[in-house]
Design a protein around this motif. Structure first.
Motif, short mmCIF file in Angstrom:
data_model
loop_
_atom_site.label_atom_id
_atom_site.label_comp_id
_atom_site.label_asym_id
_atom_site.label_seq_id
_atom_site.Cartn_x
_atom_site.Cartn_y
_atom_site.Cartn_z
N UNK A 1 -31.76 -9.17 -47.51
CA UNK A 1 -31.05 -10.42 -47.70
C UNK A 1 -31.39 -11.35 -46.54
N UNK A 2 -31.44 -12.62 -46.81
CA UNK A 2 -31.65 -13.64 -45.78
C UNK A 2 -30.62 -14.73 -46.02
N UNK A 3 -29.89 -15.06 -44.98
CA UNK A 3 -28.85 -16.07 -45.11
C UNK A 3 -29.04 -17.13 -44.03
N UNK A 4 -29.07 -18.38 -44.44
CA UNK A 4 -29.19 -19.49 -43.51
C UNK A 4 -27.87 -19.64 -42.76
N UNK A 5 -27.91 -19.55 -41.43
CA UNK A 5 -26.73 -19.66 -40.60
C UNK A 5 -26.55 -21.10 -40.11
N UNK A 6 -27.68 -21.76 -39.83
CA UNK A 6 -27.67 -23.17 -39.41
C UNK A 6 -29.01 -23.77 -39.82
N UNK A 7 -29.25 -25.02 -39.44
CA UNK A 7 -30.53 -25.65 -39.77
C UNK A 7 -31.70 -24.97 -39.09
N UNK A 8 -31.44 -24.25 -38.00
CA UNK A 8 -32.55 -23.63 -37.25
C UNK A 8 -32.41 -22.12 -37.10
N UNK A 9 -31.46 -21.50 -37.77
CA UNK A 9 -31.27 -20.05 -37.64
C UNK A 9 -30.93 -19.42 -38.98
N UNK A 10 -31.49 -18.22 -39.18
CA UNK A 10 -31.17 -17.42 -40.36
C UNK A 10 -30.92 -15.99 -39.92
N UNK A 11 -30.11 -15.27 -40.66
CA UNK A 11 -29.83 -13.86 -40.38
C UNK A 11 -30.43 -13.04 -41.51
N UNK A 12 -31.27 -12.09 -41.11
CA UNK A 12 -31.93 -11.21 -42.07
C UNK A 12 -31.24 -9.85 -42.05
N UNK A 13 -31.00 -9.29 -43.23
CA UNK A 13 -30.53 -7.92 -43.35
C UNK A 13 -31.71 -7.09 -43.81
N UNK A 14 -31.95 -6.00 -43.11
CA UNK A 14 -33.11 -5.18 -43.42
C UNK A 14 -32.70 -3.72 -43.60
N UNK A 15 -33.59 -2.98 -44.24
CA UNK A 15 -33.39 -1.56 -44.42
C UNK A 15 -34.70 -0.82 -44.29
N UNK A 16 -34.79 0.07 -43.33
CA UNK A 16 -35.96 0.91 -43.12
C UNK A 16 -35.51 2.36 -43.19
N UNK A 17 -36.44 3.27 -43.29
CA UNK A 17 -36.08 4.68 -43.33
C UNK A 17 -35.37 5.09 -42.05
N UNK A 18 -35.64 4.39 -40.94
CA UNK A 18 -35.01 4.69 -39.66
C UNK A 18 -33.58 4.14 -39.59
N UNK A 19 -33.22 3.25 -40.50
CA UNK A 19 -31.89 2.67 -40.48
C UNK A 19 -31.89 1.24 -40.99
N UNK A 20 -30.70 0.67 -41.00
CA UNK A 20 -30.54 -0.69 -41.49
C UNK A 20 -29.89 -1.52 -40.39
N UNK A 21 -29.97 -2.82 -40.54
CA UNK A 21 -29.36 -3.69 -39.54
C UNK A 21 -29.57 -5.14 -39.87
N UNK A 22 -29.28 -5.97 -38.89
CA UNK A 22 -29.46 -7.41 -39.04
C UNK A 22 -30.30 -7.93 -37.90
N UNK A 23 -30.99 -9.01 -38.17
CA UNK A 23 -31.91 -9.61 -37.22
C UNK A 23 -31.84 -11.12 -37.40
N UNK A 24 -31.73 -11.86 -36.30
CA UNK A 24 -31.74 -13.32 -36.39
C UNK A 24 -33.15 -13.84 -36.22
N UNK A 25 -33.46 -14.89 -36.95
CA UNK A 25 -34.73 -15.58 -36.76
C UNK A 25 -34.43 -17.04 -36.52
N UNK A 26 -35.14 -17.61 -35.55
CA UNK A 26 -34.92 -18.99 -35.15
C UNK A 26 -36.13 -19.84 -35.48
N UNK A 27 -35.88 -21.01 -36.04
CA UNK A 27 -36.95 -21.97 -36.32
C UNK A 27 -37.35 -22.62 -35.01
N UNK A 28 -38.62 -22.46 -34.63
CA UNK A 28 -39.13 -23.02 -33.39
C UNK A 28 -39.75 -24.39 -33.66
N UNK A 29 -40.51 -24.49 -34.75
CA UNK A 29 -41.19 -25.74 -35.06
C UNK A 29 -41.43 -25.83 -36.56
#
Length: 149
Positions: free
Chosen positions: A36-64
């Motif tokens: 899942x990917x959810x837009x948090x603001x105009x320059x940030x999104x939160x990604x939900x991921x799932x790998x065999x090692x586990x699941x979690x969340x990761x933020x990504x920031x728009x740089x340019x």
């Protein structure tokens, strides 16, 4: 910083390809393991991921963002940082080339790590894993972009 570059031609206009990579909610369609990917603001999104090692969340920031030409995202997690720069080159009105560069940095190694691994080994292992995924991501992006064209 180690980095890798991949490119692919898509049968869609550069504007459409740009929108795909600039919209965080679209990336789950072509980046493996992103649930899942959810837009948090105009320059940030939160990604939900799932790998065999586990699941979690990761933020990504728009740089340019240069509409229809270039988008850069920065991902940071547990001291690791990855930058993804994607450029869009129009080939004609219905085709474009997408060039994607990844740069990855790892946190400074601990004294234990220094004793057990050569300098830069962690970065090289991360780069190896990353470079194996970049072509898959671009192929999936191409398939998705062309299917919704």
């Amino acid at each position: 910083m180690p980095d890798t570059e991949e490119s692919i031609e898509m049968n869609v206009p550069a504007e459409k390809a740009y929108k795909l990579f600039a919209n965080p909610e679209e990336i789950r369609h072509f980046i493996p393991k992103i649930k899942r990917a959810k837009k948090v603001s105009d320059t940030r999104a939160r990604l939900s991921y799932g790998f065999s090692e586990g699941a979690g969340e990761l933020d990504m920031d728009l740089v340019e963002a240069q509409p229809h030409e270039r988008v850069e995202w920065k991902y940071a997690h547990n001291g690791f940082t990855m930058r993804s720069v994607t450029e869009f080159q129009s080939l004609d009105s219905d085709r474009c080339r997408v060039v994607q560069r990844y740069t990855f940095t790892a946190p400074a190694p601990s004294p234990t790590t220094l004793m057990s691994a050569p300098a830069g080994a962690i970065d090289q292992l991360a780069l190896h894993a990353l470079s194996g995924r970049a072509p898959i991501t671009l192929r999936r992006a191409k398939e998705y972009a062309e299917s919704v064209a």
